[in-house]
Design an enzyme around this catalytic site. Structure first.
Site, PDB file in Angstrom:
ATOM      1  N   ASN A 136       0.831  -1.216   0.000  1.00 20.43           N
ATOM      2  CA  ASN A 136       0.000   0.000   0.000  1.00 20.43           C
ATOM      3  C   ASN A 136       0.865   1.266   0.000  1.00 20.43           C
ATOM      4  O   ASN A 136       0.367   2.360   0.220  1.00 20.43           O
ATOM      5  CB  ASN A 136      -0.953   0.004   1.204  1.00 20.43           C
ATOM      6  CG  ASN A 136      -0.216   0.081   2.540  1.00 20.43           C
ATOM      7  OD1 ASN A 136       1.017   0.066   2.593  1.00 20.43           O
ATOM      8  ND2 ASN A 136      -0.962   0.166   3.629  1.00 20.43           N
ATOM      9  N   HIS A 138       3.360   1.896   2.093  1.00 17.63           N
ATOM     10  CA  HIS A 138       3.878   2.332   3.394  1.00 17.63           C
ATOM     11  C   HIS A 138       5.381   2.125   3.491  1.00 17.63           C
ATOM     12  O   HIS A 138       5.958   1.283   2.805  1.00 17.63           O
ATOM     13  CB  HIS A 138       3.126   1.671   4.566  1.00 17.63           C
ATOM     14  CG  HIS A 138       3.419   0.224   4.798  1.00 17.63           C
ATOM     15  ND1 HIS A 138       2.567  -0.597   5.512  1.00 17.63           N
ATOM     16  CD2 HIS A 138       4.459  -0.568   4.435  1.00 17.63           C
ATOM     17  CE1 HIS A 138       3.086  -1.810   5.577  1.00 17.63           C
ATOM     18  NE2 HIS A 138       4.235  -1.822   4.927  1.00 17.63           N
ATOM     19  N   GLU A 143       1.758   4.548   7.483  1.00 15.58           N
ATOM     20  CA  GLU A 143       0.684   4.111   6.603  1.00 15.58           C
ATOM     21  C   GLU A 143       0.196   5.277   5.744  1.00 15.58           C
ATOM     22  O   GLU A 143       0.520   6.437   6.028  1.00 15.58           O
ATOM     23  CB  GLU A 143      -0.471   3.570   7.459  1.00 15.58           C
ATOM     24  CG  GLU A 143      -0.096   2.387   8.359  1.00 15.58           C
ATOM     25  CD  GLU A 143      -0.011   1.061   7.599  1.00 15.58           C
ATOM     26  OE1 GLU A 143       0.130   1.063   6.363  1.00 15.58           O
ATOM     27  OE2 GLU A 143      -0.083   0.006   8.257  1.00 15.58           O
TER      28      GLU A 143
END
Ligand code: PGA
Length: 248
Positions: A136, A138, A143
C-alpha cells in the site's frame, strides 16, 4: 525530483547482490546507525549477509542497530516482535550487540516513542536506512495519510497491513497486533543514505507509483523522490515497468 540510483538484479541473484551492496556500505561507515526492515523481501538478503560475512567482526561490532518499527503492547520476549525476528535472522547470527529498540511492553506509549525520538535527535540521523516497500506504499509503519514530517510515534495499523502481516503467522489475522511504533517519515528523509529493497511482480505497480507518480500522502513512499541519496535495489520482476522512459 532528485536523481536516484536503480540497481536491477535478476530474480535469482537479488539477495546476493543486495547483501554485497549493503555490506560495502556498512564497511565504509564509521560506527553507523543502521535500520533494518522485516518482511519477506529482505529474508534471503539477511541469509546471504550471514553466510558470506559473519566472520567480519570489526564491521558488526562497529554497527549500531536502531529499530525501524515494531508492534506495540506485546511482551518483550514475544516471537512476533520485529526486534526478536531480526534477532533470530540477522542480529544474533552476526553478533550485533549494540541495539536500540522499542520496549513493546511499555505502558506509557507516548513516552516510549519519545524515548526513541530523543535517541535519534541526540545520536542521529540514521546513517544507513534500509527499507522495504509495503504493497500500500507504506514505509515502516508510516501508513497512507502519514505526514511527511512525522516523528517517532504509535500508530494504528491499516487493515491491509494487518491482513498482509497475517501471512507470517499461518494467515491467522488474530495474531497480528493492531498498533505499532514507527520511526517517522521526517527521520526517514533525514537518513544519510536510504536503500529501498523490492522484489517480485506484485510490487511493480506500487514501485512505479513510488518513483514516477505524484508525491502524495496516499503513497507515503513517494516522498523518497525527494531524498538526496536513495538507491533502489530491485529484481527484474519488480522493475518490469522499467522500459518506461520515466525511469530515466
Ligand atoms: P514484504 O513487506 O517485504 O513482506 O513485502 C514489506 C513491507 O510491508 O514493508
Amino acid at each position: 525530483m532528485n536523481k536516484h540510483e536503480i540497481i536491477c538484479t535478476t530474480d535469482d541473484d537479488f539477495a546476493e547482490v543486495a547483501a554485497g551492496i549493503l555490506f560495502e556500505a556498512f564497511s565504509k561507515a564509521n560506527n553507523p546507525l543502521v535500520s533494518f526492515p522485516t518482511g519477506t523481501t529482505p529474508q534471503d538478503t539477511y541469509k546471504a549477509l550471514v553466510q558470506k560475512y559473519e566472520d567480519c567482526r570489526d564491521v558488526w561490532d562497529n554497527l549500531r542497530y536502531l529499530c525501524l518499527d515494531d508492534y506495540a503492547g506485546l511482551p518483550e520476549t514475544d516471537e512476533r516482535l520485529f526486534k526478536n525476528w531480526l534477532g533470530r535472522e540477522l542480529l544474533d547470527p552476526l553478533g550485533i550487540k549494540n541495539r536500540i529498540t522499542f520496549n513493546s511492553a511499555a505502558t506509557e506509549t507516548q513516552a516510549e516513542a519519545q524515548h526513541i525520538q530523543s535517541y535519534l535527535d541526540q545520536h542521529g540521523p540514521v546513517d544507513i536506512m534500509i527499507l522495504g516497500l509495503g504493497s500500500n506504499g507504506h514505509l515502516a509503519f508510516n501508513e497512507p495519510g502519514s505526514d511527511f514530517d512525522s516523528a517517532t510515534r504509535l500508530v494504528d495499523l491499516t487493515q491491509s497491513t494487518i491482513e498482509s502481516n497475517a501471512r507470517y503467522w499461518g494467515d491467522d489475522i488474530r495474531r497480528v497486533p493492531r498498533t505499532g511504533y514507527t520511526l517517522g517519515l521526517g527521520d526517514i528523509m533525514k537518513a544519510r543514505k536510504v536503500f529501498l529493497l523490492i522484489t517480485g511482480a506484485g510490487k511493480a505497480d506500487i514501485l512505479d507509483k513510488t518513483l514516477n507518480g505524484e508525491i502524495t500522502k496516499d503513497i507515503p513512499a513517494s516522498i523518497l523522490q525527494n531524498h538526496p541519496n536513495l538507491t533502489i535495489i530491485a529484481d527484474k520482476s519488480a522493475l518490469m515497468k522499467k522500459e518506461d522512459p520515466r525511469y530515466g
